[in-house]
Design a protein around this motif. Structure first.
Motif, PDB file in Angstrom:
ATOM      1  N   LEU A   1      -0.573  -5.516   1.359  1.00 14.40           N
ATOM      2  CA  LEU A   1      -1.032  -4.141   0.849  1.00 14.40           C
ATOM      3  C   LEU A   1      -2.061  -3.599   1.582  1.00 14.40           C
ATOM      4  O   LEU A   1      -2.090  -2.418   1.782  1.00 14.40           O
ATOM      5  CB  LEU A   1      -1.533  -4.565  -0.561  1.00 14.40           C
ATOM      6  N   HIS A   2      -3.150  -4.428   2.252  1.00 19.67           N
ATOM      7  CA  HIS A   2      -4.154  -4.002   2.928  1.00 19.67           C
ATOM      8  C   HIS A   2      -3.653  -3.232   4.412  1.00 19.67           C
ATOM      9  O   HIS A   2      -4.140  -2.158   4.951  1.00 19.67           O
ATOM     10  CB  HIS A   2      -5.059  -4.898   3.362  1.00 19.67           C
TER      11      HIS A   2
ATOM     12  N   ALA B   1      -2.146   0.066   3.323  1.00 20.12           N
ATOM     13  CA  ALA B   1      -3.098   1.039   2.951  1.00 20.12           C
ATOM     14  C   ALA B   1      -3.874   1.690   4.303  1.00 20.12           C
ATOM     15  O   ALA B   1      -4.127   2.664   4.120  1.00 20.12           O
ATOM     16  CB  ALA B   1      -4.048   0.254   2.097  1.00 20.12           C
TER      17      ALA B   1
ATOM     18  N   ARG C   1      -2.715   4.968   5.316  1.00 15.66           N
ATOM     19  CA  ARG C   1      -2.915   6.003   4.478  1.00 15.66           C
ATOM     20  C   ARG C   1      -1.542   6.810   3.695  1.00 15.66           C
ATOM     21  O   ARG C   1      -1.207   7.859   3.843  1.00 15.66           O
ATOM     22  CB  ARG C   1      -3.663   7.015   5.150  1.00 15.66           C
TER      23      ARG C   1
ATOM     24  N   LEU D   1       0.562   3.638  -3.393  1.00 13.49           N
ATOM     25  CA  LEU D   1       1.119   2.483  -2.979  1.00 13.49           C
ATOM     26  C   LEU D   1       1.175   1.366  -4.203  1.00 13.49           C
ATOM     27  O   LEU D   1       0.354   1.578  -4.922  1.00 13.49           O
ATOM     28  CB  LEU D   1       0.066   1.679  -2.014  1.00 13.49           C
TER      29      LEU D   1
ATOM     30  N   ASP E   1      -5.521  -3.635  -5.848  1.00 14.31           N
ATOM     31  CA  ASP E   1      -5.277  -3.328  -4.276  1.00 14.31           C
ATOM     32  C   ASP E   1      -3.932  -2.415  -4.244  1.00 14.31           C
ATOM     33  O   ASP E   1      -3.707  -1.959  -3.150  1.00 14.31           O
ATOM     34  CB  ASP E   1      -4.699  -4.470  -3.577  1.00 14.31           C
ATOM     35  N   ALA E   2      -3.283  -1.804  -5.314  1.00 16.37           N
ATOM     36  CA  ALA E   2      -2.485  -0.993  -5.266  1.00 16.37           C
ATOM     37  C   ALA E   2      -2.663  -0.039  -6.641  1.00 16.37           C
ATOM     38  O   ALA E   2      -3.202  -0.020  -7.488  1.00 16.37           O
ATOM     39  CB  ALA E   2      -0.898  -1.652  -5.532  1.00 16.37           C
ATOM     40  N   ASP E   3      -1.814   1.087  -6.395  1.00 15.86           N
ATOM     41  CA  ASP E   3      -1.815   2.115  -7.417  1.00 15.86           C
ATOM     42  C   ASP E   3      -1.082   1.772  -8.602  1.00 15.86           C
ATOM     43  O   ASP E   3      -1.511   2.408 -10.034  1.00 15.86           O
ATOM     44  CB  ASP E   3      -1.227   3.706  -6.802  1.00 15.86           C
TER      45      ASP E   3
END
Length: 231
Positions: free
Chosen positions: A145-146, A149, A152, A156, A174-176
């Motif tokens: 995820l990083h 991200a 951009r 996510l 870490d995610a939407d």
């Protein structure tokens, strides 16, 4: 809940994801399989959603003699470490430089084999859906995820047929969105939640990606998909 296999689970997961992806228009959706095991699930999700498919490769960083990874590395990003575990083992991140280098080489090897000459799909401004076969390890998924991200995406999302309830809760930072069909209290491995669960080879991963790649983006014929993934 137990799934017949990864493909069946992918079909069910796509139905859960579809309403979440029918919001305001953006740059489109890209589905990324957490490779290799998540790719068969992701391929079914991408097919059902009519979205392109790509892979995100993550490798664990381990300390010799310790049974669980203390870090993970995705793409070209710096490794993500479990600082608490490092401290408990009396090991510093600097002391794991050789292991990090080795796993970074392996990440690049697998990416090259899976994509077969195709460029990575862009996710900037799009909805990136990271699909795993099971959210059982927060560190590995968080590293993926990083890495995503950093490119951009507009949104996510991480999705899996099954996930440890605690891991899924951790990943919400870490995610939407985190989407799981089944969230048992304890899920230390994905395999027990499937009737058929095999090791996904490099060849299978490459074939899955090739099938979802637009013809204009495919490499020239004559390249072999590679051999079985090393564990």
């Amino acid at each position: 809940m137990r799934f017949l296999d990864r493909s069946t689970a992918g079909h069910q997961l796509a139905r859960r994801l579809a309403p979440l992806l029918n919001g305001p228009p953006d740059g489109g959706v890209v589905v990324l399989g957490l490779a290799p095991g998540g790719l068969p699930v992701a391929a079914e999700v991408a097919e059902a959603l009519g979205a392109p498919l790509d892979a995100t490769v993550v490798r664990p960083v381990a300390v010799r003699g310790h049974d669980r990874p203390v870090g993970a590395i995705a793409d070209g990003d710096p490794p993500l470490f479990d600082r608490y575990t490092l401290r408990s083992l009396g090991v510093t991140a600097a002391e794991l430089g050789a292991s990090v280098k080795r796993e970074r080489v392996e990440v690049h090897r697998r990416e090259a084999l899976y994509r077969q000459g195709r460029d990575r799909l862009p996710v900037q401004g799009r909805t990136a859906v990271l699909v795993s076969d099971g959210l059982t390890d927060a560190l590995t998924t968080r590293a993926a995820l990083h890495a995503l991200a950093a490119d951009r995406p507009e949104r996510l999302i991480v999705a899996a047929p099954v996930g440890d309830a605690r891991v899924a809760a951790d990943l919400r930072h870490d995610a939407d969105a985190v989407v799981c069909l089944h969230l048992p209290r304890y899920a230390h491995a994905a395999g027990p939640w499937y009737g058929e669960f095999h090791e996904v080879t490099d060849r299978e991963a490459a074939v899955l990606l090739h099938r979802r790649t637009p013809p204009g983006d495919r490499p020239r014929a004559g390249r072999a998909p590679g051999h079985a993934a090393r564990s």
